[in-house]
Enzyme design. Structure first.
Site, mmCIF file in Angstrom:
data_model
loop_
_atom_site.group_PDB
_atom_site.id
_atom_site.type_symbol
_atom_site.label_atom_id
_atom_site.label_comp_id
_atom_site.label_asym_id
_atom_site.label_seq_id
_atom_site.Cartn_x
_atom_site.Cartn_y
_atom_site.Cartn_z
ATOM 1 N N PRO A 2 0.817 -1.208 0.000
ATOM 2 C CA PRO A 2 0.000 0.000 0.000
ATOM 3 C C PRO A 2 0.854 1.263 0.000
ATOM 4 C CG PRO A 2 -0.800 -1.584 1.623
ATOM 5 C CD PRO A 2 0.510 -2.104 1.127
ATOM 6 N N GLU A 3 0.325 2.293 -0.639
ATOM 7 C CA GLU A 3 0.992 3.589 -0.645
ATOM 8 C C GLU A 3 0.651 4.329 0.648
ATOM 9 O OE1 GLU A 3 2.740 4.509 -3.600
ATOM 10 O OE2 GLU A 3 2.222 2.580 -4.486
ATOM 11 N N LYS A 51 4.328 4.167 6.074
ATOM 12 C CA LYS A 51 3.493 2.999 5.807
ATOM 13 C C LYS A 51 3.259 2.165 7.065
ATOM 14 C CE LYS A 51 5.064 2.694 1.051
ATOM 15 N NZ LYS A 51 5.565 1.811 -0.011
#
Length: 274
Positions: A2-3, A51
């Protein structure tokens, strides 16, 4: 993986569901935390750091998690059926009277003293969506190793925290250079513009209603990204077919997309591209 904007959204959902309420259910399904019981403690806040997710809990504790490639946190209303995956993939359950947060396939899950959070996230560079964001420091970090390819430097969370593989390819396209160009060869004004663009895009996408990253706003309907995932399709700017190759980030090779017509700089040999 995921960003940063996706992790930010996850933190907001968890915070809304859990913060300010005492836990009525606590189940951490990793061996080293099997005896930990957080029941009765209030969740103070859920904070994203790059993150990473930091769930701060009454009593000076922080539950640190990282999604990496496959992990996710899902929030369910009381009585709602869980749909995030089979039971054996559940690594954490945190619940109160109204909501239950379930962590699936979490590769990183640890319980820390809140005072020791830096052990987990202290190595990170300026957070693109955090209060510590500093574009000058981020640009200086990017340039700290002039021979390093741009794509690898962007993915290194020690330089700036929050960029993943999608933004890596998109930012290189917007800067009109390939992800393999050494950062020391970037035009003088490019690093500052690049980190400013990264911040603008992540900030714009963090509140995306459908949770889908968009960097090509204003283009044709349905075209959300300029190059990522568009191998073989025409460039939205010049019509050249988008190409794909693997690029390492120091830990693993990741699919990387670019337009040969719009982006200048080195590219892998033909046997490594498609």
């Amino acid at each position: 993986m995921p960003e940063g904007d996706t992790v930010w959204q996850t933190a907001q959902r968890l915070h809304t569901a859990l913060a300010g309420q005492a836990l009525t259910r606590s189940d951490l399904r990793v061996p080293r935390l099997a005896t930990a019981d957080l029941t009765g403690r209030a969740v103070l806040d859920v904070t994203p750091r790059g993150k990473h997710l930091l769930t701060r809990i009454e009593g000076g504790l922080t539950l640190h998690s990282h999604l990496r490639m496959e992990g996710s946190w899902q929030v369910y209303d009381s009585g709602e059926r869980w749909r995030g995956g089979p039971t054996h993939q559940i690594r954490a359950i945190l619940g109160n009277a109204a909501h239950t947060a379930v962590g699936y396939r979490l590769p990183v899950l640890e319980l820390l003293c809140t005072a020791d959070e830096n052990q987990a996230v202290g190595h990170l560079g300026p957070d693109l969506l955090g209060p510590d964001w500093d574009p000058e420091i981020a640009a200086a970090h990017l340039l700290s190793d002039p021979s390093r390819p741009l794509g690898e430097a962007l993915l290194d969370q020690r330089n700036l925290a929050g960029i993943g593989n999608v933004y890596k390819s998109e930012l290189a396209f917007l800067a009109r250079v390939t992800p393999w160009l050494p950062v020391g060869e970037l035009p003088a004004d490019t690093p500052a513009r690049l980190v400013a663009t990264a911040h603008r895009l992540l900030d714009a996408n963090k509140n995306s209603f459908d949770r889908r990253t968009t960097t090509a706003a204003g283009r044709r309907p349905g075209d959300r990204l300029h190059v990522y995932g568009r191998e073989g399709r025409p460039c939205l700017r010049c019509g050249t077919a988008i190409r794909k190759a693997e690029q390492g980030d120091g830990s693993r090779a990741r699919p990387t997309y670019w337009c040969p017509g719009c982006q200048s700089g080195p590219i892998p040999s033909s046997r490594h591209t498609s």
